[in-house]
Design a protein around this motif. Sequence first.
Motif, PDB file in Angstrom:
ATOM      1  N   ARG A 491       9.447  18.305  49.625  1.00  0.00           N
ATOM      2  CA  ARG A 491      10.189  18.466  48.366  1.00  0.00           C
ATOM      3  C   ARG A 491       9.474  17.681  47.269  1.00  0.00           C
ATOM      4  O   ARG A 491       9.916  16.601  46.859  1.00  0.00           O
ATOM      5  CB  ARG A 491      11.625  17.983  48.551  1.00  0.00           C
ATOM      6  CG  ARG A 491      12.396  18.793  49.586  1.00  0.00           C
ATOM      7  CD  ARG A 491      13.801  18.251  49.781  1.00  0.00           C
ATOM      8  NE  ARG A 491      14.561  19.070  50.715  1.00  0.00           N
ATOM      9  CZ  ARG A 491      15.823  18.854  51.055  1.00  0.00           C
ATOM     10  NH1 ARG A 491      16.466  17.812  50.532  1.00  0.00           N
ATOM     11  NH2 ARG A 491      16.441  19.649  51.906  1.00  0.00           N
ATOM     12  N   TYR A 510      12.368  20.907  42.493  1.00  0.00           N
ATOM     13  CA  TYR A 510      12.204  19.463  42.665  1.00  0.00           C
ATOM     14  C   TYR A 510      11.330  18.847  41.570  1.00  0.00           C
ATOM     15  O   TYR A 510      11.000  17.665  41.634  1.00  0.00           O
ATOM     16  CB  TYR A 510      11.597  19.171  44.042  1.00  0.00           C
ATOM     17  CG  TYR A 510      12.400  19.785  45.167  1.00  0.00           C
ATOM     18  CD1 TYR A 510      13.625  19.247  45.544  1.00  0.00           C
ATOM     19  CD2 TYR A 510      11.958  20.939  45.810  1.00  0.00           C
ATOM     20  CE1 TYR A 510      14.378  19.821  46.552  1.00  0.00           C
ATOM     21  CE2 TYR A 510      12.706  21.521  46.819  1.00  0.00           C
ATOM     22  CZ  TYR A 510      13.917  20.962  47.189  1.00  0.00           C
ATOM     23  OH  TYR A 510      14.672  21.541  48.178  1.00  0.00           O
ATOM     24  N   SER A 566      16.343  17.946  41.941  1.00  0.00           N
ATOM     25  CA  SER A 566      17.577  18.295  42.643  1.00  0.00           C
ATOM     26  C   SER A 566      18.758  17.447  42.205  1.00  0.00           C
ATOM     27  O   SER A 566      19.912  17.859  42.313  1.00  0.00           O
ATOM     28  CB  SER A 566      17.362  18.150  44.156  1.00  0.00           C
ATOM     29  OG  SER A 566      16.950  16.831  44.471  1.00  0.00           O
TER      30      SER A 566
END
Length: 684
Positions: A491, A510, A566
């Motif tokens: 991520r 991300y 996120s």
Amino acid sequence: MGFKSLFKRKKKSLINSSQSTPAVSRSPSQNGGRCRIEEELEHVFKKFDVNGDGKICAAELGSIMGSLGHPATEEELRTMIQEVDSDGDGFIDLREFIELNTNGIGQDEVIENLRDAFEVFDMDKNGSISAEELHNVLKSLGEECTLAECRKMISGVDADGNGTICFDEFKVMMIKGSRFDDVVKRIGITSGASTRFPKPPPEYPMSTKMMLMASSLTHARPIACAAASAFINPSRLASQPPDLIKWVRREGGFVHHSIKIAYLEEDKPNGPGLGLGLVATDDIPKGSDLITLPDHIPLRFDAKDGEPSTLIDLARHIPEELWAMKLGVRLLQERAIRGSFWWPYIGNLPETYSVPIFFPGEDIKNLQYAPLLHQVNKRCRFLLEFEKLVKNELETIKLDDHPFGGKNIDASALGWAMSAVSSRAFRLHGKKHPDGTHIDTPMMLPLIDMCNHSFAPNAEIVQENNENVLVKVIAGAEIKRDDQLELNYGRLNNDFFLMDYGFVVPSNPYDCIELKYDSGLLEAASMAAGVSTPNFSSPLPWQQQILLRLNLHGENSDLKVRIGGSELVEDRLLAALRVLLSNDKEAVEKHNLDTLKSIASGPPLGPSNEAAVFRTIIALCMIALSHFPTKIMEDESVLEKTVSSTAELAVRYRIQKKSLIIDAMRDFTRRVKLLSEKEPVSAQ
């Protein structure tokens, strides 16, 4: 760096430098060789001449030099053109280009290059090439060839019939340029068998074939500096790279029969492509083993028994954050070793990487994002400083103890190695600590590292705990025919993807922007939002205590905070703004720190406080956006033009950054509107 020096033919460091250089007489056959050289140079010239007008202009030269890791200013480009431009028209035509690359090639240099090629095949250094040595060379290239076939190849060029080739025979063969097809017919190999060898086009002589094989093993040309090699072979180090799948299987690994290496295409038509990757040739069920590697195949930085300590000493000077450079020096060492066990893998690595440290200077500026520019400059400075350290350390090293076989290691070579590792290595469990936990060890995983990235991958890596298999890749979903094999690299935001891998993920969930937690910046944002407070510059004692717990105050505090990704906003920044925009100590102390850090917990200090926090974040986004000198519409208009690949990558990167800032502003604006609808209810 002048244009001439870009093509300068540097002499290699010979391991056996004491050997005398035999003289060679010029013969009419050399004119044919020059014609072939000029044909090859014309091919390279066309690569420089992007618009096909028969001339190389300063812009075309700048684009090419940048892709080779040599960014230049407009003034430098003009100076380089003038060095070569004999007719003074401001361009380099084909005649000037050929003269630049053919004048001054001396006899000594020709013989030296022949000697280098000969020494690759002469593995025992006895002055002759035997069938056994040729067999070993072909095996190291990943080719399946019998010893009998090698004996036939030797007999085809063995003038004195002693079963081996001496240097004089090798030299005559090279200079005369025996035709490849003629030699194949003379030694009696059928067309089916001849395809087992690294076969150049039919018009190439046998000598060219052996030179190609030799260059695949010597691999001593300057990294990202030789323009001709960069464009004749734009993708991989070896001109005819070994079959990597065969090599993995031969070394005890497993590769699914429905997997092949292929060039991947971009979604957009006429795009440059995505490079090499792994593709399914048939449907593969979920759960199938795709690739397995035994323990001895991955390349890692392990100290070898009896190895000189120089490489280990160099690695100690590399900071932990640049771990890729540590494994990179091992990679350079193996690249320098003739007949290295890992050469079938290394020969398949790209010659150049599209990471920002190799961008032209103008395209580095085109990134427009200060935190990334800082990281690029930091890596470039490290490479230049590390180059000096390496040269100082190796200055007095004997050739036998030289970790790179006496070859020159400069910042360009170091940058190539660091980029190769950062874009391909995986961290796996290595040796165990005494307490039973594992040491994470960076490793280069041949073939596995050709899987591309996806946040929704169809494959996954599994580390095994048995003697025969170290790591394997399995199908995490059903893989259809012609699907790429994809792994999730993590991520990561686009800063990491661009710096380490050389690509940008569109609409990366991300991705984020980085800000410095600074009282002046926060005051400016709050004033712009109409919620000014003195607490940013002079927090109250109880507020300071909370900031300490958030690691945003005091010594050794971490002042880097993020917006986007996120989380939408980093939890530490959210909690700090909530606390500093409230003077109600009692209300704040009713909540634990986790609640204050959570955006999902609702407005813990009331809608008014929450709206002030969100408006301040919107103002921070506006300030961040204002630091980009161009607007998205201007960036998109740049992409409609013909630009270099690095310029396009830089523009796409900054578009993504601006887009995420605008998306964050829209999200927080929506949240403010919802809070304003709730506020009258809360007041009742």
